[in-house]
Design a protein around this motif. Structure first.
Motif, PDB file in Angstrom:
ATOM      1  N   ARG A 105      40.444 -15.787  12.341  1.00  0.00           N
ATOM      2  CA  ARG A 105      40.361 -15.100  13.637  1.00  0.00           C
ATOM      3  C   ARG A 105      41.749 -14.825  14.205  1.00  0.00           C
ATOM      4  O   ARG A 105      42.006 -13.761  14.773  1.00  0.00           O
ATOM      5  N   LEU A 106      42.637 -15.790  14.055  1.00  0.00           N
ATOM      6  CA  LEU A 106      43.995 -15.616  14.573  1.00  0.00           C
ATOM      7  C   LEU A 106      44.703 -14.446  13.886  1.00  0.00           C
ATOM      8  O   LEU A 106      45.356 -13.631  14.544  1.00  0.00           O
ATOM      9  N   ARG A 107      44.552 -14.358  12.571  1.00  0.00           N
ATOM     10  CA  ARG A 107      45.214 -13.277  11.830  1.00  0.00           C
ATOM     11  C   ARG A 107      44.632 -11.914  12.190  1.00  0.00           C
ATOM     12  O   ARG A 107      45.340 -10.916  12.196  1.00  0.00           O
ATOM     13  N   GLU A 108      43.328 -11.894  12.466  1.00  0.00           N
ATOM     14  CA  GLU A 108      42.671 -10.624  12.792  1.00  0.00           C
ATOM     15  C   GLU A 108      42.787 -10.266  14.272  1.00  0.00           C
ATOM     16  O   GLU A 108      42.321  -9.207  14.693  1.00  0.00           O
ATOM     17  N   GLY A 109      43.402 -11.164  15.045  1.00  0.00           N
ATOM     18  CA  GLY A 109      43.585 -10.896  16.471  1.00  0.00           C
ATOM     19  C   GLY A 109      42.304 -10.966  17.272  1.00  0.00           C
ATOM     20  O   GLY A 109      42.214 -10.387  18.364  1.00  0.00           O
ATOM     21  N   LYS A 110      41.300 -11.669  16.751  1.00  0.00           N
ATOM     22  CA  LYS A 110      40.034 -11.791  17.459  1.00  0.00           C
ATOM     23  C   LYS A 110      40.108 -12.919  18.480  1.00  0.00           C
ATOM     24  O   LYS A 110      40.624 -13.997  18.183  1.00  0.00           O
ATOM     25  N   ARG A 111      39.580 -12.684  19.649  1.00  0.00           N
ATOM     26  CA  ARG A 111      39.586 -13.684  20.717  1.00  0.00           C
ATOM     27  C   ARG A 111      38.154 -14.017  21.109  1.00  0.00           C
ATOM     28  O   ARG A 111      37.324 -13.118  21.258  1.00  0.00           O
ATOM     29  N   ILE A 112      37.861 -15.295  21.246  1.00  0.00           N
ATOM     30  CA  ILE A 112      36.539 -15.707  21.711  1.00  0.00           C
ATOM     31  C   ILE A 112      36.683 -16.442  23.036  1.00  0.00           C
ATOM     32  O   ILE A 112      37.642 -17.191  23.252  1.00  0.00           O
ATOM     33  N   PHE A 144      50.880 -18.177  15.222  1.00  0.00           N
ATOM     34  CA  PHE A 144      50.032 -17.588  16.250  1.00  0.00           C
ATOM     35  C   PHE A 144      49.793 -18.596  17.372  1.00  0.00           C
ATOM     36  O   PHE A 144      49.663 -19.795  17.135  1.00  0.00           O
ATOM     37  N   SER A 145      49.719 -18.087  18.587  1.00  0.00           N
ATOM     38  CA  SER A 145      49.385 -18.930  19.729  1.00  0.00           C
ATOM     39  C   SER A 145      47.876 -19.153  19.764  1.00  0.00           C
ATOM     40  O   SER A 145      47.097 -18.221  19.548  1.00  0.00           O
ATOM     41  N   ILE A 146      47.488 -20.389  20.021  1.00  0.00           N
ATOM     42  CA  ILE A 146      46.066 -20.739  20.035  1.00  0.00           C
ATOM     43  C   ILE A 146      45.609 -20.946  21.474  1.00  0.00           C
ATOM     44  O   ILE A 146      46.194 -21.742  22.211  1.00  0.00           O
TER      45      ILE A 146
END
Length: 283
Positions: A105-112, A144-146
């Motif tokens: 998700r982080l690599r794909e730029g997806k945010r939940i 990536f920032s989590i």
């Protein structure tokens, strides 16, 4: 142990004691092929394969990169050694899967979004702190920032991993139940409770105990008669809202708690509604 199928550099399907198993260990399958031997001392985790159904964990290991599986193995080892967590095969696989998909998700730029975040922080504070540390390690590894939302979901997985007879799904359902009770009372009172307060933590913690008692059919302390009269007559709005939350609990989830319990819930609600408590922020 004889390799039947290489999944990645760190995992392979092996034949062991006439059973097929998934073996995990740092570099155990690197430059290996079918029928090669694996030193059992290098194996960190071993999972029995059941042929009557597909094995999603084996499929995950086959599809994930060896860089990702290497890092997840390292962080799982850190959780076991440094954070003293104890995983059975099922919880290990579930958490491993969560880390792999989190990095994706982080690599794909997806945010939940995690609308249960404040409740998770309150109820599972120890797990949340460990999740933050794990998140920092993951962030350093990926660059990536989590988000705190992701940390919250990870905390639920960590909390479930430390409990018997539960799962992240059950933990989430329980937390959603508390959130539904809170939003029911907010809607009834036409307000939003201040989340970052000691008073709100008190309400959520009390609801947690109440719902758990209902789930396990445990007795709760009865409210004194004078307290019941005081809340009914002195704070009718808070009492009404608490009663409605208890009613929703029964209608939506079939959980019944004593009517007296509405009094204690109403006391927490009144504390939140009273002047002065709404500004009681936590650091």
């Amino acid at each position: 142990m004889i390799i039947q199928k290489v999944l990645n550099h760190n995992a392979a399907v092996v034949s062991d004691d006439k059973e097929e198993k998934v073996a995990i260990g740092s570099g155990i399958a690197f430059h290996k092929k079918k029928n090669d031997k694996i030193n059992p001392e290098q194996v960190e985790k071993l999972f029995v394969l059941h042929h009557e159904e597909s094995n999603p964990f084996a499929d995950l290991l086959a599809s994930a990169s060896h860089e990702d599986t290497t890092f997840v193995q390292e962080i799982m080892s850190w959780l076991e050694v440094d954070q003293l967590m104890n995983f059975n095969n099922q919880t290990y696989a579930l958490l491993f899967d969560h880390f792999i998909h989190l990095m994706k998700r982080l690599r794909e730029g997806k945010r939940i979004d995690n609308y249960l975040l404040q409740e998770i922080k309150t109820l599972y504070s120890d797990s949340f702190q460990i999740a933050e540390k794990a998140g920092n390690k993951l962030s350093n590894n990926t660059g990536f920032s989590i988000s705190q939302d992701e940390i919250g979901f990870l905390a639920m997985h960590l909390y479930a991993a430390g409990k018997k007879k539960t799962s992240p799904q059950l933990i989430q359902k329980h937390t959603e139940t508390l959130n539904l009770m809170v939003t029911t009372m907010e809607e009834d009172l036409n307000t939003i409770f201040p989340r970052h307060t000691i008073a709100y933590e008190g309400l959520v913690s009390h609801l947690h105990v109440t719902v758990k008692a209902a789930e396990y059919d445990e007795d709760l302390m009865k409210a004194p008669g004078e307290m019941i009269e005081m809340m009914r007559n002195g704070y009718p709005d808070s009492y009404r809202a608490a009663k409605k939350a208890v009613s929703v609990l029964k209608n939506q989830y079939g959980l019944t708690i004593p009517e007296d319990e509405s009094i204690y819930i109403a006391m927490h609600v009144q504390r939140l509604m009273s002047r002065g408590w709404t500004d009681e922020s936590k650091d």
